[in-house]
Write a protein that holds these residues in place. Structure first.
Motif, PDB file in Angstrom:
ATOM      1  N   LEU A   1       0.610  -1.747  -0.048  1.00 40.31           N
ATOM      2  CA  LEU A   1      -0.103   0.223   0.000  1.00 40.31           C
ATOM      3  C   LEU A   1       1.228   1.313  -0.081  1.00 40.31           C
ATOM      4  N   ILE A   2       2.034   1.386   0.933  1.00 40.64           N
ATOM      5  CA  ILE A   2       3.375   2.770   0.585  1.00 40.64           C
ATOM      6  C   ILE A   2       3.242   2.718  -0.404  1.00 40.64           C
ATOM      7  N   TYR A   3       4.395   1.138  -1.050  1.00 35.79           N
ATOM      8  CA  TYR A   3       4.937   1.565  -2.522  1.00 35.79           C
ATOM      9  C   TYR A   3       3.744   2.237  -2.923  1.00 35.79           C
ATOM     10  N   ARG A   4       2.739   1.439  -3.228  1.00 34.81           N
ATOM     11  CA  ARG A   4       1.028   1.957  -4.573  1.00 34.81           C
ATOM     12  C   ARG A   4       0.790   3.930  -4.321  1.00 34.81           C
ATOM     13  N   ALA A   5       1.032   4.115  -3.116  1.00 34.70           N
ATOM     14  CA  ALA A   5       0.705   5.182  -2.804  1.00 34.70           C
ATOM     15  C   ALA A   5       2.054   6.055  -3.122  1.00 34.70           C
ATOM     16  N   LEU A   6       2.848   6.281  -3.491  1.00 38.19           N
ATOM     17  CA  LEU A   6       3.758   6.300  -3.782  1.00 38.19           C
ATOM     18  C   LEU A   6       4.451   6.538  -5.441  1.00 38.19           C
ATOM     19  N   GLU A   7       3.822   5.647  -5.487  1.00 37.36           N
ATOM     20  CA  GLU A   7       3.837   5.571  -6.924  1.00 37.36           C
ATOM     21  C   GLU A   7       2.613   6.591  -7.624  1.00 37.36           C
ATOM     22  N   GLU A   8       1.313   6.553  -6.582  1.00 34.30           N
ATOM     23  CA  GLU A   8       0.224   7.373  -6.942  1.00 34.30           C
ATOM     24  C   GLU A   8       0.650   9.215  -6.874  1.00 34.30           C
ATOM     25  N   SER A   9       1.906   9.614  -6.266  1.00 39.35           N
ATOM     26  CA  SER A   9       2.358  10.882  -5.596  1.00 39.35           C
ATOM     27  C   SER A   9       0.977  11.624  -4.376  1.00 39.35           C
ATOM     28  N   VAL A  10       0.383  10.868  -4.219  1.00 40.87           N
ATOM     29  CA  VAL A  10      -0.385  11.519  -3.393  1.00 40.87           C
ATOM     30  C   VAL A  10      -0.054  12.306  -1.724  1.00 40.87           C
ATOM     31  N   SER A  11      -0.788  12.283  -0.923  1.00 37.08           N
ATOM     32  CA  SER A  11      -0.305  12.646   0.143  1.00 37.08           C
ATOM     33  C   SER A  11      -1.102  12.474   1.348  1.00 37.08           C
TER      34      SER A  11
ATOM     35  N   ALA B   1      -9.567  -0.251  12.275  1.00 39.37           N
ATOM     36  CA  ALA B   1      -9.615   1.328  12.146  1.00 39.37           C
ATOM     37  C   ALA B   1      -8.078   1.466  12.240  1.00 39.37           C
ATOM     38  N   VAL B   2      -7.345   1.773  11.632  1.00 33.87           N
ATOM     39  CA  VAL B   2      -6.143   2.335  11.485  1.00 33.87           C
ATOM     40  C   VAL B   2      -5.319   3.562  11.272  1.00 33.87           C
ATOM     41  N   CYS B   3      -4.668   4.664  11.579  1.00 35.18           N
ATOM     42  CA  CYS B   3      -4.087   5.633  10.861  1.00 35.18           C
ATOM     43  C   CYS B   3      -2.611   5.791  11.458  1.00 35.18           C
ATOM     44  N   PHE B   4      -1.954   6.008   9.832  1.00 30.89           N
ATOM     45  CA  PHE B   4      -0.333   6.466  10.577  1.00 30.89           C
ATOM     46  C   PHE B   4      -0.046   7.317   9.281  1.00 30.89           C
ATOM     47  N   GLU B   5       1.067   7.252   9.836  1.00 32.07           N
ATOM     48  CA  GLU B   5       1.869   8.467   8.877  1.00 32.07           C
ATOM     49  C   GLU B   5       3.396   7.894   8.220  1.00 32.07           C
ATOM     50  N   GLU B   6       3.641   7.587   7.110  1.00 32.68           N
ATOM     51  CA  GLU B   6       4.963   6.976   6.106  1.00 32.68           C
ATOM     52  C   GLU B   6       5.159   7.597   5.178  1.00 32.68           C
ATOM     53  N   GLU B   7       6.751   7.808   5.365  1.00 31.76           N
ATOM     54  CA  GLU B   7       7.135   8.619   3.533  1.00 31.76           C
ATOM     55  C   GLU B   7       6.320  10.173   3.685  1.00 31.76           C
ATOM     56  N   ASN B   8       5.794  10.839   4.921  1.00 38.71           N
ATOM     57  CA  ASN B   8       4.948  11.929   4.168  1.00 38.71           C
ATOM     58  C   ASN B   8       3.685  11.640   3.905  1.00 38.71           C
ATOM     59  N   ILE B   9       2.980  10.617   3.797  1.00 39.10           N
ATOM     60  CA  ILE B   9       2.090   9.907   3.038  1.00 39.10           C
ATOM     61  C   ILE B   9       1.106  10.141   4.763  1.00 39.10           C
ATOM     62  N   LEU B  10      -0.254  10.274   4.604  1.00 41.26           N
ATOM     63  CA  LEU B  10      -1.173  10.303   5.956  1.00 41.26           C
ATOM     64  C   LEU B  10      -1.861   9.000   5.259  1.00 41.26           C
ATOM     65  N   PHE B  11      -2.028   7.320   6.268  1.00 42.65           N
ATOM     66  CA  PHE B  11      -2.869   6.897   5.942  1.00 42.65           C
ATOM     67  C   PHE B  11      -3.643   6.381   6.832  1.00 42.65           C
ATOM     68  N   LEU B  12      -5.079   6.377   5.829  1.00 38.86           N
ATOM     69  CA  LEU B  12      -6.058   6.934   7.067  1.00 38.86           C
ATOM     70  C   LEU B  12      -7.298   4.775   6.584  1.00 38.86           C
ATOM     71  N   ASN B  13      -7.254   4.186   7.369  1.00 37.23           N
ATOM     72  CA  ASN B  13      -8.717   3.755   6.973  1.00 37.23           C
ATOM     73  C   ASN B  13      -9.164   4.265   8.804  1.00 37.23           C
ATOM     74  N   PRO B  14     -10.961   4.341   7.806  1.00 33.56           N
ATOM     75  CA  PRO B  14     -11.709   3.291   9.401  1.00 33.56           C
ATOM     76  C   PRO B  14     -12.701   3.098   9.114  1.00 33.56           C
ATOM     77  N   GLY B  15     -12.685   1.644   9.140  1.00 34.65           N
ATOM     78  CA  GLY B  15     -12.399   0.259  10.228  1.00 34.65           C
ATOM     79  C   GLY B  15     -14.314  -0.245   9.183  1.00 34.65           C
ATOM     80  N   ALA B  16     -14.454  -0.370  10.235  1.00 32.03           N
ATOM     81  CA  ALA B  16     -16.478  -1.447   9.403  1.00 32.03           C
ATOM     82  C   ALA B  16     -17.744  -0.474  10.351  1.00 32.03           C
ATOM     83  N   PHE B  17     -18.149   0.409   8.646  1.00 29.45           N
ATOM     84  CA  PHE B  17     -19.293   1.077   9.104  1.00 29.45           C
ATOM     85  C   PHE B  17     -20.278   0.078   9.365  1.00 29.45           C
ATOM     86  N   PRO B  18     -20.833   0.284  10.265  1.00 30.67           N
ATOM     87  CA  PRO B  18     -20.736   1.663  10.866  1.00 30.67           C
ATOM     88  C   PRO B  18     -20.956   2.067  12.461  1.00 30.67           C
TER      89      PRO B  18
END
Length: 146
Positions: free
Chosen positions: A83-93, A103-120
């Motif tokens: 996922l990190i490599y893909r986000a780097l390839e896409e040049s996203v923030s 749910a998870v939130c972390f920063e890697e390679e100056n990219i913010l990664f968010l997973n909201p978990g399972a709704f509701p």
């Protein structure tokens, strides 16, 4: 600006979401029977339990370039390297994904990664200055900034 981020809603209907309350809604896949609602109100991707939609999207919203994916093709249940490599390839923030139901939130390679978990039971709201994680009706500000 107010963004709702949800994922893995499966058989839960999204009809009760107050769509007008948000400037954007992002769904990370496994939307169940809510496809028609999402087509009208959200950016969404196909999850491993879905049959329609793009597998990933690259969006520009509110000054951020975002990579939206379910996460199954990046095998996020086994780690985040792909996922990190893909986000780097896409040049996203920002990279937003689902699939793990955690749910998870972390920063890697100056990219913010968010997973909201399972709704509701779990979802994320983003405002101009704060990211909020809602889990089991409890609201918690996340230390990362949009």
């Amino acid at each position: 600006m107010k963004i709702l981020v949800i994922s893995d809603s499966h058989h839960f209907s999204l009809a009760s979401i107050p769509f007008e309350k948000y400037d954007a809604i992002l769904h990370c896949g496994d939307y169940g029977n809510s496809l028609e609602i999402l087509k009208k109100h959200a950016f969404y991707v196909q999850g491993n339990c879905d049959s329609k939609g793009e597998k990933s999207l690259r969006l520009s919203l509110f000054g951020r370039d975002i990579y939206l994916t379910h996460g199954d093709k990046e095998q996020v249940k086994y780690g985040f390297d792909r996922l990190i490599y893909r986000a780097l390839e896409e040049s996203v923030s920002v990279c937003i994904f689902g699939h793990t139901h955690q749910a998870v939130c972390f920063e890697e390679e100056n990219i913010l990664f968010l997973n909201p978990g399972a709704f509701p039971n779990s979802y994320i709201e983003i405002t101009e200055d704060t990211i909020y994680l809602f889990q089991n009706k409890t609201k918690k500000a996340i230390q990362f900034r949009w």
